[in-house]
Design a protein around this motif. Structure first.
Motif, mmCIF file in Angstrom:
data_model
loop_
_atom_site.group_PDB
_atom_site.id
_atom_site.type_symbol
_atom_site.label_atom_id
_atom_site.label_comp_id
_atom_site.label_asym_id
_atom_site.label_seq_id
_atom_site.Cartn_x
_atom_site.Cartn_y
_atom_site.Cartn_z
ATOM 1 N N ARG A 108 58.214 -35.874 25.660
ATOM 2 C CA ARG A 108 57.310 -36.565 26.586
ATOM 3 C C ARG A 108 56.405 -37.475 25.747
ATOM 4 N NH1 ARG A 108 57.775 -33.813 31.265
ATOM 5 N NH2 ARG A 108 55.802 -34.357 32.268
ATOM 6 N N TYR A 109 56.373 -38.755 26.084
ATOM 7 C CA TYR A 109 55.585 -39.739 25.315
ATOM 8 C C TYR A 109 54.575 -40.429 26.213
ATOM 9 C CZ TYR A 109 59.032 -39.423 21.529
ATOM 10 O OH TYR A 109 59.841 -38.970 20.505
ATOM 11 N N TYR A 110 53.427 -40.732 25.605
ATOM 12 C CA TYR A 110 52.395 -41.513 26.295
ATOM 13 C C TYR A 110 51.768 -42.389 25.217
ATOM 14 C CZ TYR A 110 48.066 -42.233 29.088
ATOM 15 O OH TYR A 110 47.005 -42.761 29.787
ATOM 16 N N THR A 111 51.681 -43.687 25.448
ATOM 17 C CA THR A 111 51.194 -44.576 24.391
ATOM 18 C C THR A 111 50.314 -45.694 24.959
ATOM 19 O OG1 THR A 111 52.607 -46.529 24.108
ATOM 20 C CG2 THR A 111 53.636 -44.457 23.677
ATOM 21 N N LYS A 112 49.383 -46.133 24.138
ATOM 22 C CA LYS A 112 48.556 -47.307 24.460
ATOM 23 C C LYS A 112 48.396 -48.099 23.169
ATOM 24 C CE LYS A 112 47.154 -45.811 28.657
ATOM 25 N NZ LYS A 112 47.652 -46.413 29.896
ATOM 26 N N GLY A 113 47.858 -49.287 23.288
ATOM 27 C CA GLY A 113 47.660 -50.066 22.069
ATOM 28 C C GLY A 113 46.885 -51.325 22.348
ATOM 29 N N GLY A 114 46.518 -51.993 21.280
ATOM 30 C CA GLY A 114 45.802 -53.261 21.447
ATOM 31 C C GLY A 114 45.572 -53.915 20.097
ATOM 32 N N TYR A 115 45.178 -55.174 20.158
ATOM 33 C CA TYR A 115 44.910 -55.922 18.929
ATOM 34 C C TYR A 115 43.451 -55.768 18.517
ATOM 35 C CZ TYR A 115 49.215 -58.724 19.687
ATOM 36 O OH TYR A 115 50.494 -59.170 19.853
ATOM 37 N N LEU A 116 43.251 -55.809 17.198
ATOM 38 C CA LEU A 116 41.910 -55.804 16.623
ATOM 39 C C LEU A 116 41.688 -57.116 15.882
ATOM 40 C CD1 LEU A 116 42.219 -52.241 15.087
ATOM 41 C CD2 LEU A 116 40.541 -52.877 16.845
ATOM 42 N N ALA A 117 40.547 -57.758 16.150
ATOM 43 C CA ALA A 117 40.239 -58.992 15.422
ATOM 44 C C ALA A 117 39.882 -58.674 13.984
ATOM 45 C CB ALA A 117 39.090 -59.726 16.097
ATOM 46 N N LEU A 158 38.757 -53.800 21.137
ATOM 47 C CA LEU A 158 40.117 -54.353 21.297
ATOM 48 C C LEU A 158 40.031 -55.723 21.941
ATOM 49 C CD1 LEU A 158 41.992 -51.175 22.622
ATOM 50 C CD2 LEU A 158 42.082 -52.140 20.312
ATOM 51 N N ARG A 159 40.934 -56.599 21.520
ATOM 52 C CA ARG A 159 40.973 -57.923 22.134
ATOM 53 C C ARG A 159 41.570 -57.828 23.548
ATOM 54 N NH1 ARG A 159 40.339 -62.516 19.712
ATOM 55 N NH2 ARG A 159 41.966 -63.475 21.005
ATOM 56 N N GLY A 160 41.375 -58.879 24.334
ATOM 57 C CA GLY A 160 41.925 -58.892 25.694
ATOM 58 C C GLY A 160 43.432 -59.067 25.690
ATOM 59 N N ALA A 209 44.383 -59.664 13.952
ATOM 60 C CA ALA A 209 44.501 -59.428 12.514
ATOM 61 C C ALA A 209 45.160 -58.075 12.247
ATOM 62 C CB ALA A 209 43.125 -59.473 11.871
ATOM 63 N N TRP A 210 44.962 -57.143 13.179
ATOM 64 C CA TRP A 210 45.516 -55.792 13.079
ATOM 65 C C TRP A 210 45.962 -55.373 14.473
ATOM 66 C CZ3 TRP A 210 45.400 -53.683 8.135
ATOM 67 C CH2 TRP A 210 44.548 -54.324 7.231
ATOM 68 N N MET A 211 46.903 -54.454 14.519
ATOM 69 C CA MET A 211 47.289 -53.904 15.831
ATOM 70 C C MET A 211 47.116 -52.381 15.779
ATOM 71 S SD MET A 211 50.776 -54.431 17.996
ATOM 72 C CE MET A 211 51.827 -53.696 16.766
ATOM 73 N N TRP A 212 46.418 -51.859 16.759
ATOM 74 C CA TRP A 212 46.212 -50.404 16.858
ATOM 75 C C TRP A 212 47.142 -49.874 17.942
ATOM 76 C CZ3 TRP A 212 43.891 -47.695 21.105
ATOM 77 C CH2 TRP A 212 43.581 -46.357 20.854
#
Ligand SMILES: Cc1cc2nc3c(=O)[nH]c(=O)nc-3n(C[C@H](O)[C@H](O)[C@H](O)COP(=O)(O)OP(=O)(O)OC[C@H]3O[C@@H](n4cnc5c(N)ncnc54)[C@H](O)[C@@H]3O)c2cc1C
Length: 465
Positions: A315-324, A413-415, A380-383
């Motif tokens: 079972r997987y659950y994931t989120k993410g976003g970019y960091l400036a 996190l960026r939009g 610049a980074w991705m979380w």
């Protein structure tokens, strides 16, 4: 509905609930979203079958789900009650070694693509788990160990063959249907059924240097701070994903660190082997590691390194976003949340992981934000945060930790974000995910032109006007 009127002209396999083979056909990667009961799963033999299904969907107003590699985290490949078009048989790989042009069917998996291209010293930049499908990955954007050197998967795409919902076979490229081509490079499976992808592959040496370095969590803030300073000087051939997790019992790690919270940069260096050692040493020198396991290996092995911690059927659950930026505050938050992560439920596999991906290089600098629907501006980074477990009884634990950790980081996190490495967060999130209102409106225009009935709605959906 049982779709008894499904066209007899369709030549591939057709599965209804209760049929032999239905349970296998229904299987997708993420068990958390895999218990739906599609009404009909139809496995296309060829492009003509795809045309048959598209025409049927349009004539009857039937929404259509598309299954390629089956790795989509939302499970949109296998929705309840739906007609599912399965593309797994479209798995041809055609390499032109003299030009490096590669044509892939929509059912190709990364493992097969890598193994075939490696024989020619070529690579198409893609993702880091080899059972992923090239189709869903490319349509969302595609990030992996070669992105700093060669860009995202979509940056290397020359054209797509697509079956439109009215049954027309069209090509999308820089010169044919360029608006559609822009949207297909990151806009997800919204616009038509893509049957084939043509890429310009890039050179890669037979051996790369790959592995991981383990730092105890009490060094994590300092190491991430040092990584922030080091990255602008690092070669583009170096990929780093800084993984924060409880350390699995890996052989080179001293037993006292098994199960301990660690920062574990996963590194892949694809430059010449004779230049690898000083580059890897620079990463090791970011702190005082308790284990280093980096060495030469074929590219196809490096790009399977993470398969072992991402098996199908959990079972997987994931989120993410970019960091400036990887500010001290961001570092403090991710380290704090690593420290309060729930314990793994499997002795060999992690259950709570945060990945900090180093962007920069080609993906950030060589391709304009406007070149494709895939958005990268200011990243610049991705979380990325992932939980994986086995029993529904643990759903609340792993959802709870992940949602809290994301809420902590959200102000930073960026939009815009990479749509494939997060479960869907709803319409507001989608309006900004591709880089803001103007770019979203452009996607809506293309959607309205190619799928006005929104028959392709099982995806990160862009509803038509
Ligand atoms: C373990 C794991 C690791 C991952 N690692 C990475 C990574 O390193 N880099 C990265 O970029 N991504 C990564 N991803 C995310 C991955 O790119 C997406 O999940 C992608 O959607 C998977 O594509 P698929 O073809 O396997 O999935 P599917 O579930 O088959 O497809 C996902 C969706 O894409 C659409 N779609 C698929 N094929 C077509 C088509 N031919 N025409 C129209 N629509 C289509 C459909 O809407 C479908 O629901 C990872 C995912 C997982 C689960």
């Amino acid at each position: 509905m049982s779709f008894e009127d499904f066209p007899s002209a369709f030549r591939g396999a057709v599965y209804r609930p209760g049929d032999a083979g239905y349970a296998d056909a229904r299987c997708i990667f993420n068990a958390h979203v895999a218990d739906a009961t599609p009404a009909l799963i139809v496995r296309a033999e060829d492009e003509a079958d795809v045309v048959t299904v598209a025409r049927y969907a349009t004539a009857t107003g039937t929404p259509l789900a598309v299954r390629a590699g089956g790795h989509g985290v939302d499970g949109t490949a296998m929705p309840d009650g739906a007609v599912v078009l399965d593309l797994t048989r479209l798995d041809t790989i055609d390499v032109r070694p003299e030009t490096g042009v590669v044509r892939l069917g929509a059912g190709v998996l990364l493992a097969d693509m890598d193994a075939t291209l490696e024989k020619h010293g070529l690579v198409v930049p893609s993702g880091t788990v080899s059972s992923t499908g090239i189709a869903g990955l490319t349509l969302g954007g595609g990030v992996g160990y070669n992105m700093r050197r060669y860009g995202a998967t979509v940056d290397n795409l020359l054209s797509c063959d697509m079956v439109a919902l009215d049954g027309r076979r069209v090509t999308a490229s820089a010169t044919e249907n360029p608006d559609l081509f822009w949207a297909l490079r990151g806009g997800g499976g919204n616009f038509g059924v893509v049957t084939g992808f043509e890429f310009q592959a890039k050179p890669l040496p037979p051996l790369v240097s790959a592995g991981f370095i383990v730092f105890p969590l009490d060094q994590a803030a300092a190491v991430l701070g040092a990584l922030r300073e080091y990255l602008p000087t690092a070669p583009r051939e170096l990929a780093i994903i800084a993984v924060l997790t409880k350390c699995p019992p890996l052989p080179p790690v001293p037993p006292e660190f098994h199960g301990a919270d660690v920062l574990m940069p996963v590194v892949v260096y694809t430059g010449p082997q004779e230049k690898a050692e000083p580059v890897i040493s620079d990463v090791v020198a970011l702190g005082t590691p308790v284990a280093t396991a980096v060495g030469p290996m074929p590219w196809s092995a490096a790009n399977r390194m993470l398969d072992v911690i991402a098996p199908s059927g959990r079972r997987y659950y994931t989120k993410g976003g970019y960091l400036a930026e990887l500010s001290d505050t961001v570092i403090e938050i991710v380290v704090r949340n690593a420290a309060n992560a729930p314990a793994p439920v499997h002795p060999m596999l992690p259950s709570a992981v945060q990945n900090v991906w180093a962007m920069g290089g080609a993906i950030s600098e060589d391709f304009d934000e406007d070149s494709a629907a895939f958005s990268r501006e200011g990243a610049a980074w991705m979380w990325e945060i992932i939980t994986e477990w086995d029993s529904p009884a643990d759903d609340d634990t792993f959802h709870g930790w992940l949602d809290n950790a994301r809420a902590d980081l959200t102000p930073h996190l960026r939009g815009n974000c990479y749509i494939n490495l997060s479960t869907d967060n709803g319409p507001e999130w989608r309006r900004s995910a591709w880089g803001g209102e103007e770019r979203y409106s452009r996607l809506v225009e293309v959607k309205t032109a190619w799928d006005p009935q929104n028959l392709l709605r099982f995806n990160k959906n862009v509803p038509p006007l």
